[in-house]
Structures are given as structure tokens and as C-alpha cells.
Design a protein around this motif. Sequence first.
Motif, PDB file in Angstrom:
ATOM      1  N   GLN A  51       0.842  -1.201   0.000  1.00 29.69           N
ATOM      2  CA  GLN A  51       0.000   0.000   0.000  1.00 29.69           C
ATOM      3  C   GLN A  51       0.881   1.257   0.000  1.00 29.69           C
ATOM      4  O   GLN A  51       1.841   1.360   0.749  1.00 29.69           O
ATOM      5  N   GLY A  52       0.528   2.213  -0.861  1.00 23.07           N
ATOM      6  CA  GLY A  52       1.314   3.431  -0.968  1.00 23.07           C
ATOM      7  C   GLY A  52       2.580   3.267  -1.771  1.00 23.07           C
ATOM      8  O   GLY A  52       3.444   4.137  -1.759  1.00 23.07           O
ATOM      9  N   ASP A  53       2.706   2.152  -2.490  1.00 26.62           N
ATOM     10  CA  ASP A  53       3.920   1.865  -3.260  1.00 26.62           C
ATOM     11  C   ASP A  53       3.730   2.151  -4.740  1.00 26.62           C
ATOM     12  O   ASP A  53       4.476   1.636  -5.568  1.00 26.62           O
ATOM     13  N   ASP A  54       2.695   2.951  -5.090  1.00 25.34           N
ATOM     14  CA  ASP A  54       2.401   3.231  -6.492  1.00 25.34           C
ATOM     15  C   ASP A  54       3.488   4.132  -7.089  1.00 25.34           C
ATOM     16  O   ASP A  54       4.100   4.938  -6.400  1.00 25.34           O
ATOM     17  N   SER A  55       3.697   3.973  -8.410  1.00 21.12           N
ATOM     18  CA  SER A  55       4.665   4.798  -9.139  1.00 21.12           C
ATOM     19  C   SER A  55       3.976   5.416 -10.340  1.00 21.12           C
ATOM     20  O   SER A  55       3.232   4.736 -11.060  1.00 21.12           O
ATOM     21  N   ASP A  56       4.205   6.716 -10.563  1.00 21.76           N
ATOM     22  CA  ASP A  56       3.595   7.431 -11.676  1.00 21.76           C
ATOM     23  C   ASP A  56       4.625   7.635 -12.786  1.00 21.76           C
ATOM     24  O   ASP A  56       5.634   8.307 -12.578  1.00 21.76           O
ATOM     25  N   PHE A  57       4.354   7.058 -13.951  1.00 18.13           N
ATOM     26  CA  PHE A  57       5.228   7.209 -15.105  1.00 18.13           C
ATOM     27  C   PHE A  57       4.611   8.199 -16.084  1.00 18.13           C
ATOM     28  O   PHE A  57       3.386   8.313 -16.189  1.00 18.13           O
ATOM     29  N   VAL A  58       5.440   8.909 -16.820  1.00 15.01           N
ATOM     30  CA  VAL A  58       4.976   9.849 -17.844  1.00 15.01           C
ATOM     31  C   VAL A  58       4.974   9.152 -19.193  1.00 15.01           C
ATOM     32  O   VAL A  58       5.997   8.583 -19.606  1.00 15.01           O
ATOM     33  N   LEU A  59       3.851   9.194 -19.874  1.00 11.51           N
ATOM     34  CA  LEU A  59       3.723   8.575 -21.189  1.00 11.51           C
ATOM     35  C   LEU A  59       3.486   9.640 -22.251  1.00 11.51           C
ATOM     36  O   LEU A  59       2.624  10.504 -22.087  1.00 11.51           O
ATOM     37  N   ASP A  60       4.245   9.564 -23.336  1.00 13.15           N
ATOM     38  CA  ASP A  60       4.039  10.440 -24.486  1.00 13.15           C
ATOM     39  C   ASP A  60       2.999   9.786 -25.376  1.00 13.15           C
ATOM     40  O   ASP A  60       3.262   8.765 -26.012  1.00 13.15           O
ATOM     41  N   THR A  61       1.798  10.362 -25.437  1.00 13.26           N
ATOM     42  CA  THR A  61       0.707   9.751 -26.198  1.00 13.26           C
ATOM     43  C   THR A  61       0.506  10.389 -27.569  1.00 13.26           C
ATOM     44  O   THR A  61      -0.468  10.077 -28.249  1.00 13.26           O
ATOM     45  N   GLY A  62       1.415  11.274 -27.966  1.00 13.07           N
ATOM     46  CA  GLY A  62       1.308  11.874 -29.291  1.00 13.07           C
ATOM     47  C   GLY A  62       1.268  13.392 -29.216  1.00 13.07           C
ATOM     48  O   GLY A  62       1.628  13.994 -28.207  1.00 13.07           O
ATOM     49  N   SER A  63       0.810  13.993 -30.297  1.00  9.48           N
ATOM     50  CA  SER A  63       0.733  15.451 -30.357  1.00  9.48           C
ATOM     51  C   SER A  63      -0.481  15.848 -31.179  1.00  9.48           C
ATOM     52  O   SER A  63      -1.104  15.017 -31.838  1.00  9.48           O
ATOM     53  N   TYR A  64      -0.807  17.132 -31.125  1.00 11.98           N
ATOM     54  CA  TYR A  64      -1.935  17.618 -31.910  1.00 11.98           C
ATOM     55  C   TYR A  64      -1.593  18.979 -32.515  1.00 11.98           C
ATOM     56  O   TYR A  64      -0.667  19.670 -32.067  1.00 11.98           O
ATOM     57  N   VAL A  65      -2.337  19.335 -33.551  1.00 18.04           N
ATOM     58  CA  VAL A  65      -2.148  20.602 -34.254  1.00 18.04           C
ATOM     59  C   VAL A  65      -2.963  21.678 -33.565  1.00 18.04           C
ATOM     60  O   VAL A  65      -4.167  21.517 -33.325  1.00 18.04           O
TER      61      VAL A  65
END
Length: 246
Positions: A51-65
Motif C-alpha cells: 500500500q502506498g507503493d504506487d509509481s507514476d510514469f509519464v507517457l508520451d501519447t502523441g501530439s496535436y495541431v
Amino acid sequence: MDTISHVALSLAAAMQREMNVTANNIANANTTGFRSERVVFETFVDRGAAQGDDSDFVLDTGSYVDTRPGALTMTGNPLDVALNGPGWFAYRTEEGRTAYGRDGRFMVDVDGNLVTVSGARVLDDGGGAIGLPPDAGALEITPEGVIVTGDGNALARIGVFDLPAIQSFERIGGGLFVPPAGQPDGALPAEATQVVQGALESSNVQPVLEMTRLLDIQKAYERAVQLTRTHDELARDAVRRIGRQS
């Protein structure tokens, strides 16, 4: 490599990507009709066993115009054309591809073709290249995009298209977009766009805001790299301590 290093590297990779995109926006701040690009990130939460051992990763999901319009500047040149509305010009590139953009700096080449300053041929509303006779004289371009000679003869209609799928298109440089390989462009006649003769649309990039964003991105990137270095130093120090005790 443990979770902390992975989290820091995911942030550094995301910031590197956004830095490249922002730098390209700044480089095109003076490109006629340029549409800036924005990167989209999401957070991926890795649920830890404890519990409380979660990790947040950053994901590049693309881009927009960023489709916000740029400012219109009157030039007085009869072959300068701007679009007032969401539509796009269509061009045929030197490679024979149909591309779309907002650059209306047109000219007539030695063969009488209406082309952009980069040499791409301007297409009409049917997708065909526009040619102008050498004796056409002074030209008027109506708000509907019709090219009319001084004596009232209509020569062609500049193609202006709506692109509902523009967010899936690929950038090929020079402010031009093409649909993904093997996919239709889905172009439709632009009903809510007017053609403005004797004017050009500026890039929609706001240089001051982009420079501020670039500085923030650089600081975030440096923090991520420093976190990785600090964690590596702590790990090496722990190994040295364990080695001395054994």
C-alpha cells in the motif's frame, strides 16, 4: 534499473520530446500560415504490491495541431492569399503528393502554373493543378477563391478544404500536412472559410510564450536527470558500504 530510475527517465524522455516540439514551433514563428504543435502526455500509475507503493510514469501519447488562426497582414500583392476560417489550401509537392497548408504566398512560374514560393503547385477545388494564361493580365481573387481576369473571365477556383482528420495528419515540413500512408485525406469543401486577396496569415506561434515554455521544460528535464544521478550515487554509496562490511 529500479522504479525510481524508470520514473525519472520517463520524465526526461517526455521533456526531451516536448523540448524538440517547442523548439520547432519557435523556429517557425515567422513561417507564413504555420500551425504550432502541442504534445500530449498522460500518467501511467504502476500499482505496487504494498500500500502506498504506487509509481507514476509519464507517457508520451502523441501530439496535436494547434488550429488557432494567425493574424492577417495586408500586403497588397494580388497573388498573396490568406484564409479567414478553418479551411486549408491544397498543393501538389515535387514528389507528387497532395499536401495541405495555409501558406498563401503564390506566384506564377515560367510555365504559367500557380505555385507556392517553395515550388508546390496550387490545386483547384477539384484537385487539379491551376494554370494561368500568359495574357491573363490583372487578376482578382474573390472571397470564394475564384480567379477572375480583368475582363471578368473566371479562370479557376482555388481549392479550400476542411480537414476533419487533420489531427491524424503527418507534418512534412514547411507548414505542410499529408494524411497517413494509405489513408484517405477526407477533404471536404470548406463552407465557412473566405479567401482574402492581398493578405497573408502569420504563424500562430507566440514566441514569448514558447520561450517561457521552453525554459520550464528545460528545468523539468534537468530535475529529472539530476534525480537519476542522485539515485545512482546513493546506490553506489550503498554498494560501497555493504562491501566494506562484508
